[in-house]
Design an enzyme around this catalytic site. Structure first.
Site, short mmCIF file in Angstrom:
data_model
loop_
_atom_site.label_atom_id
_atom_site.label_comp_id
_atom_site.label_asym_id
_atom_site.label_seq_id
_atom_site.Cartn_x
_atom_site.Cartn_y
_atom_site.Cartn_z
N TRP A 1 0.87 -1.18 0.00
CA TRP A 1 0.00 0.00 0.00
C TRP A 1 0.90 1.23 0.00
O TRP A 1 1.83 1.33 0.81
CB TRP A 1 -0.92 0.05 1.23
CG TRP A 1 -1.62 1.38 1.28
CD1 TRP A 1 -2.66 1.79 0.50
CD2 TRP A 1 -1.29 2.50 2.13
NE1 TRP A 1 -3.00 3.08 0.80
CE2 TRP A 1 -2.19 3.55 1.80
CE3 TRP A 1 -0.34 2.72 3.13
CZ2 TRP A 1 -2.15 4.79 2.43
CZ3 TRP A 1 -0.30 3.96 3.77
CH2 TRP A 1 -1.21 4.98 3.41
N GLU B 1 -2.91 -2.88 -2.69
CA GLU B 1 -4.07 -2.34 -1.95
C GLU B 1 -4.47 -0.95 -2.46
O GLU B 1 -3.66 -0.01 -2.44
CB GLU B 1 -3.73 -2.27 -0.46
CG GLU B 1 -4.86 -1.71 0.41
CD GLU B 1 -4.49 -1.69 1.90
OE1 GLU B 1 -3.35 -2.04 2.25
OE2 GLU B 1 -5.37 -1.29 2.70
N LYS C 1 -7.04 2.58 -2.59
CA LYS C 1 -7.69 3.47 -1.61
C LYS C 1 -8.42 4.58 -2.36
O LYS C 1 -7.96 5.00 -3.43
CB LYS C 1 -6.63 4.04 -0.67
CG LYS C 1 -7.17 4.80 0.52
CD LYS C 1 -6.10 4.95 1.60
CE LYS C 1 -6.59 5.80 2.75
NZ LYS C 1 -5.72 5.73 3.92
N ASP D 1 -9.62 -3.23 1.25
CA ASP D 1 -9.72 -2.74 2.62
C ASP D 1 -11.13 -2.16 2.79
O ASP D 1 -11.54 -1.29 2.00
CB ASP D 1 -8.64 -1.67 2.85
CG ASP D 1 -8.61 -1.14 4.27
OD1 ASP D 1 -9.68 -0.79 4.81
OD2 ASP D 1 -7.52 -1.04 4.85
N HIS E 1 -11.65 1.60 2.51
CA HIS E 1 -11.04 2.32 1.40
C HIS E 1 -11.97 2.63 0.24
O HIS E 1 -11.51 2.82 -0.90
CB HIS E 1 -9.82 1.54 0.88
CG HIS E 1 -8.65 1.64 1.80
ND1 HIS E 1 -7.37 1.26 1.46
CD2 HIS E 1 -8.56 2.12 3.07
CE1 HIS E 1 -6.56 1.48 2.47
NE2 HIS E 1 -7.25 1.99 3.47
N HIS F 1 -8.55 -6.53 4.03
CA HIS F 1 -8.25 -5.80 5.25
C HIS F 1 -9.60 -5.49 5.88
O HIS F 1 -10.28 -4.56 5.47
CB HIS F 1 -7.48 -4.50 4.95
CG HIS F 1 -6.00 -4.71 4.87
ND1 HIS F 1 -5.11 -3.67 4.76
CD2 HIS F 1 -5.27 -5.85 4.93
CE1 HIS F 1 -3.87 -4.18 4.74
NE2 HIS F 1 -3.95 -5.49 4.82
N ASP G 1 -12.21 6.53 6.50
CA ASP G 1 -11.35 5.38 6.76
C ASP G 1 -10.73 5.52 8.15
O ASP G 1 -9.53 5.68 8.31
CB ASP G 1 -10.26 5.33 5.68
CG ASP G 1 -9.32 4.15 5.86
OD1 ASP G 1 -9.76 3.12 6.39
OD2 ASP G 1 -8.14 4.28 5.48
N ASP H 1 -10.58 3.39 10.64
CA ASP H 1 -9.94 2.20 11.20
C ASP H 1 -10.41 1.90 12.63
O ASP H 1 -9.58 1.63 13.52
CB ASP H 1 -8.41 2.31 11.12
CG ASP H 1 -7.91 2.27 9.68
OD1 ASP H 1 -8.03 1.20 9.05
OD2 ASP H 1 -7.45 3.31 9.17
N ASP I 1 -7.36 -4.67 9.79
CA ASP I 1 -6.68 -3.38 9.69
C ASP I 1 -7.47 -2.32 10.47
O ASP I 1 -8.38 -1.70 9.93
CB ASP I 1 -6.52 -2.97 8.22
CG ASP I 1 -5.61 -1.74 8.08
OD1 ASP I 1 -5.10 -1.26 9.10
OD2 ASP I 1 -5.42 -1.28 6.93
#
Ligand SMILES: C[C@H](O)[C@H](O)[C@@H](O)C(=O)CO
Ligand SMILES: [Mn+2]
Length: 425
Positions: free
Chosen positions: A187, A228, A230, A261, A264, A288, A296, A298, A328
């Site tokens: 990433w 990855e 985004k 992800d 993302h 992820h 995002d 997380d 993640d």
């Protein structure tokens, strides 16, 4: 009745209920045991790593909270991970970032090598934990202007290509040592805060850099390459070089793994719906699993509809052997070991619920156009006694049942994590 007898009684009743729908609960549990979740090392220390350069976390990554007890050394992180694994049923993996190597002096990113990860490889062997890996394209002066593999300066680009090659070799070494492929995920944060004059040039450079990193053919039994995408990040709101379309095309054309992800994409977009599409064209997927709140962010993974939908898609599509499940999230506002326990237990529990579904029956209704029965059964499944199966699974795997795990974390916090506050490293 003793506690064990109670758990078993509840399990037997649940098993009968599932059997009445044609679900083989024992087979589901046997399958569940074989599905690893890759825990991300960076939840344990707020994505700090062990390079000791004092570089600030940047590139759009942000950790909020200041809960005491952050792991400050590889040994502390390993101890915290061991605690977390002891609370989660099954055998799981560890996803390491390159910045978590054990460096005795200053080692720049283009110089990282397997010897810096020997401690992790030995620990993984001893603990039965297999490793996955990631080059680190952030928290470094050469990433400070927001560009790495797509940088306009060929010298900086080459530095990051060399880092990518070095990391791929480390991952291959890990995979060889553990006799299981190490998923090496790239990433990069590259992107512009404001409107670019050329959206094309950085993408062309990124593709060229990735090709240079992947130029050498390595044994897929040792390393699997993933990329990855985004949508946007803090500081790259207007343009991200590695967008979904970019990496989807790249992964398909090079037959690499695509990493999806959950944080993302646009907040109304879900990765559960992408799994079956993407797997038509790429060999395998890396996930992820994360939880974005408005962006995002997380957040720790909770037992959401989307988490359940992700696991359902993996099971319904018969994709278990083609999807690598990683986590993640990074939350520093709660106990970090508890964060791993909550997020990973939820991921495993959601996989269990997916495995307890009478998939063939649902798909038969669908094929026959009987959408009434499909919806009726899907809704009934939501109140089936999966918790009794989950409790029995935890008990049989020797990990805490229900909220009992929290007491263990509280004791660990008192004995180990809180002491760190007053102890020098
Ligand atoms: C630390 C990770 O590499 C990072 O979270 C990456 O996977 C990502 O999702 C960046 O937004
Ligand atoms: Mn990610």
């Amino acid at each position: 009745m003793t506690r064990t007898a109670n758990l078993d009684h509840a399990y037997q009743l649940a098993r009968e209920r599932y059997e009445s729908l044609g679900v083989d609960v024992d087979a589901a549990l046997d399958r569940l045991k074989t599905i690893p979740i890759s825990l991300h090392c960076w939840q344990g220390d707020d994505v700090s790593g062990f390079e000791g350069t004092g570089a600030e976390l940047g590139s759009g990554l942000a950790v909020t909270g200041n809960y005491p007890g952050r792991a400050r050394t590889p040994d502390e992180l390993r101890r915290d991970l061991e605690m977390a694994y002891s609370l989660i049923p099954g055998t799981h993996r560890l996803n390491l970032h390159a910045s978590y190597g054990e460096f005795s002096g200053a080692v720049d990113r283009d110089q990282v090598s397997p010897e810096h990860f020997r401690g992790w490889i030995d620990w993984g062997k001893q603990q039965g934990v297999k490793l996955d890996f990631n080059p680190t394209y952030f928290s470094h002066p050469k990433a400070d202007d927001g560009f790495t593999l797509s940088h306009g300066d060929p010298g900086i680009r080459q530095f990051w290509i060399d880092h990518g090659i070095a990391c791929r070799n480390i991952a291959a070494e890990m995979g060889k040592a553990q006799q299981s492929p190490c998923v090496n995920n790239i990433w990069v944060p590259d992107g512009y805060k404001d409107m670019p004059a050329s959206r094309k040039l950085p993408r062309a450079r990124l593709a060229e850099s990735l090709d240079a990193i992947f130029a050498e053919t390595l044994d897929p039994a040792c390393v699997l390459d993933a990329v990855e995408c985004k949508l946007f990040g803090i500081g790259s709101e207007s343009y991200v070089v590695g967008s979904h379309e970019f990496y989807l095309g790249y992964a398909i054309s090079r037959q690499k793994l695509l990493c999806l992800d959950a944080g993302h994409f646009h907040p109304t977009e879900v990765i559960s719906d992408k799994i079956s599409s993407v797997l038509m064209y790429v060999p395998e997927l890396l996930l992820h699993v994360s939880r974005g709140v408005r962006w995002d962010s997380d957040h720790v993974v909770t037992f959401t509809d989307e988490l359940q939908a992700i696991m359902q898609e993996i099971v319904r599509g018969d994709f278990i052997d083609r999807v690598h499940i990683g986590l993640d999230f990074f939350d520093a506002s709660i106990n970090r070991v508890a964060a791993w326990a909550i997020g990973t237990r939820n991921a495993v529990k959601a996989m269990l619920v997916a495995l307890l579904e009478p998939t063939e029956r649902l798909q038969k209704f669908e094929c026959e156009g009987d959408f009434t029965s499909r919806l009726a059964l899907m809704e009934e499944l939501k109140s089936m006694p999966f918790a009794a199966v989950w409790d029995q699974y935890c008990e049989s795997m020797g990990v805490p049942v229900g909220i009992e795990w929290l007491e263990k974390v509280k004791a660990y916090e008192t004995a180990v994590q809180s002491v760190r506050e007053s102890e020098p490293v």
